[in-house]
Scaffold this active site. Structure first.
Site, PDB file in Angstrom:
ATOM      1  N   LEU A   1      10.518 -20.679  -5.011  1.00 39.96           N
ATOM      2  CA  LEU A   1       9.604 -19.727  -4.375  1.00 39.96           C
ATOM      3  C   LEU A   1       8.310 -19.687  -5.180  1.00 39.96           C
ATOM      4  CD1 LEU A   1       8.854 -17.171  -2.600  1.00 39.96           C
ATOM      5  CD2 LEU A   1      10.010 -15.819  -4.315  1.00 39.96           C
TER       6      LEU A   1
ATOM      7  N   ASP B   1       0.828  -1.210   0.000  1.00 39.08           N
ATOM      8  CA  ASP B   1       0.000   0.000   0.000  1.00 39.08           C
ATOM      9  C   ASP B   1       0.864   1.262   0.000  1.00 39.08           C
ATOM     10  OD1 ASP B   1      -2.338   1.432  -0.023  1.00 39.08           O
ATOM     11  OD2 ASP B   1      -2.750   1.209   2.113  1.00 39.08           O
TER      12      ASP B   1
ATOM     13  N   HIS C   1       2.543   3.527  -9.013  1.00 38.07           N
ATOM     14  CA  HIS C   1       2.335   2.098  -9.286  1.00 38.07           C
ATOM     15  C   HIS C   1       3.525   1.525 -10.064  1.00 38.07           C
ATOM     16  CE1 HIS C   1      -1.554   2.476  -7.594  1.00 38.07           C
ATOM     17  NE2 HIS C   1      -2.104   3.137  -8.602  1.00 38.07           N
TER      18      HIS C   1
HETATM   19  C1  IPE Z   1      -5.386  -2.700  -0.237  1.00 37.18           C
HETATM   20  O1  IPE Z   1      -5.016  -1.370  -0.426  1.00 37.18           O
HETATM   21  C2  IPE Z   1      -5.404  -3.429  -1.533  1.00 37.18           C
HETATM   22  C3  IPE Z   1      -4.105  -3.587  -2.187  1.00 37.18           C
HETATM   23  C4  IPE Z   1      -2.948  -3.282  -1.672  1.00 37.18           C
HETATM   24  C5  IPE Z   1      -4.150  -4.177  -3.495  1.00 37.18           C
HETATM   25  P1  IPE Z   1      -6.134  -0.220  -0.575  1.00 37.18           P
HETATM   26  O2  IPE Z   1      -5.402   1.066  -0.700  1.00 37.18           O
HETATM   27  O3  IPE Z   1      -7.073  -0.568  -1.647  1.00 37.18           O
HETATM   28  O4  IPE Z   1      -6.894  -0.356   0.814  1.00 37.18           O
HETATM   29  P2  IPE Z   1      -7.722   0.715   1.658  1.00 37.18           P
HETATM   30  O5  IPE Z   1      -8.725   1.338   0.744  1.00 37.18           O
HETATM   31  O6  IPE Z   1      -6.737   1.727   2.171  1.00 37.18           O
HETATM   32  O7  IPE Z   1      -8.312  -0.088   2.772  1.00 37.18           O
HETATM   33  C1  IPE Z   2      -1.436   0.303  -3.426  1.00 39.42           C
HETATM   34  O1  IPE Z   2      -1.239   1.686  -3.462  1.00 39.42           O
HETATM   35  C2  IPE Z   2      -1.675  -0.299  -4.788  1.00 39.42           C
HETATM   36  C3  IPE Z   2      -3.064  -0.686  -5.058  1.00 39.42           C
HETATM   37  C4  IPE Z   2      -4.040  -0.688  -4.177  1.00 39.42           C
HETATM   38  C5  IPE Z   2      -3.380  -1.093  -6.414  1.00 39.42           C
HETATM   39  P1  IPE Z   2      -2.462   2.676  -3.468  1.00 39.42           P
HETATM   40  O2  IPE Z   2      -2.871   2.950  -4.875  1.00 39.42           O
HETATM   41  O3  IPE Z   2      -3.548   2.199  -2.588  1.00 39.42           O
HETATM   42  O4  IPE Z   2      -1.793   3.987  -2.856  1.00 39.42           O
HETATM   43  P2  IPE Z   2      -2.413   4.950  -1.760  1.00 39.42           P
HETATM   44  O5  IPE Z   2      -2.876   4.095  -0.623  1.00 39.42           O
HETATM   45  O6  IPE Z   2      -3.539   5.677  -2.418  1.00 39.42           O
HETATM   46  O7  IPE Z   2      -1.283   5.840  -1.370  1.00 39.42           O
HETATM   47 MG    MG Z   3      -4.008   2.411  -0.657  1.00 32.94          MG
END
Ligand code: IPE
Ligand code: IPE
Ligand code: MG
Length: 244
Positions: A132, A21, A38
């Site tokens: 792995l 995240d 990303h």
């Molecule tokens: C969780 O992250 C899902 C992934 C890392 C793929 P999100 O950014 O979607 O989760 P929330 O919305 O903060 O709970």
């Molecule tokens: C995690 O990073 C990747 C996915 C959920 C696809 P985020 O896109 O959730 O990044 P933040 O949480 O908005 O910073």
């Molecule tokens: Mg996120």
């Protein structure tokens, strides 16, 4: 002593699960758009996968796209799917050379056909590797998975393949998309959020949780070592008493 040297290689977690995240917030802090975050996140995926392989950790499961992430703006969803395809094209050869087996969990049918094709090709190329197992959770959520499992158990019970009295924890685990994976011993979430966001709810019943403020694109080898060292200092009691 370096962080790496502080790791007890005889007590490694066998399965690490990660909620990757913070890509968007990391990009924003750099004055860039979310998609840049990303793209940088993919570099962390490569780094952490290779580090797990080097350490000798046999299972790594990465939350790459949740069921709920379909609710993001269409342009971001499309960029994520394209990034998945291009990353798979670039990385499969190297994954294969390193003895890494690609696996997926989640609702693959919900993904664009180009993603499914790349995933299937990658899975086929690497299926004999044993060093792995890298599982990508794609269009995954735990409640989706448990709902699917309950539907299938009910179908099999109606057909007489199983009797309700046979439904136990082992059988339920066998109906989940993780049926070929051990439960994770360590779950890491980056970006400072302390929640599970619908990830592996059944499987993490006794998993050690590790939260770090680092955003996913800045999560490197040293951060992984810190998480493993922290895990190794914990007393896993499983409801029993501490080992003297
Ligand atoms: C969780 O992250 C899902 C992934 C890392 C793929 P999100 O950014 O979607 O989760 P929330 O919305 O903060 O709970
Ligand atoms: C995690 O990073 C990747 C996915 C959920 C696809 P985020 O896109 O959730 O990044 P933040 O949480 O908005 O910073
Ligand atoms: Mg996120």
């Amino acid at each position: 002593m370096s962080l790496q040297q502080q790791i007890d290689l005889s007590r490694l977690p066998q399965h690490i699960a990660i909620i990757m995240d913070g890509n968007g917030r990391w990009a924003k802090a750099q004055g860039k758009n979310r998609v840049f975050g990303h793209t940088e996140g993919v570099k962390s995926v490569r780094r952490i996968t290779e580090t797990c392989a080097h350490l000798g950790i046999p299972y790594l499961t990465l939350y790459a796209f949740s069921t709920e992430n379909w609710g993001r703006p269409p342009a971001e969803v499309a960029a994520l799917m394209e990034l998945l395809v291009s990353s798979l094209r670039k990385e499969i050869k190297s994954l294969n050379e390193q003895g890494i087996r690609l696996n997926t969990i989640g609702d693959l049918q919900a993904l664009p056909p180009a993603c499914v094709r790349e995933l299937q090709a990658g899975i086929a190329t690497t299926h004999q590797n044993q060093r792995l197992t890298l599982s990508l959770a794609l269009s995954y959520s735990s409640r989706w998975e448990i709902t699917k499992a309950v539907q299938q158990i009910a179908r099999d019970a109606l057909k007489g393949k199983i009797h309700p009295n046979e439904i136990n924890e082992q059988l339920i685990s066998q109906y989940l998309t993780t049926h070929n994976l051990p439960d994770p011993e360590l779950l890491i979430r980056t970006s400072g959020e302390q929640r599970i966001s619908n990830y592996l709810l059944w499987q993490i019943a006794y998993t050690e949780l590790y939260f770090t403020d680092k955003y996913w694109p800045e999560f490197d080898e040293e951060e992984l070592y810190k998480a493993i060292i922290d895990y190794q200092q914990r007393d896993r009691r499983f409801g029993k008493l501490a080992t003297p």
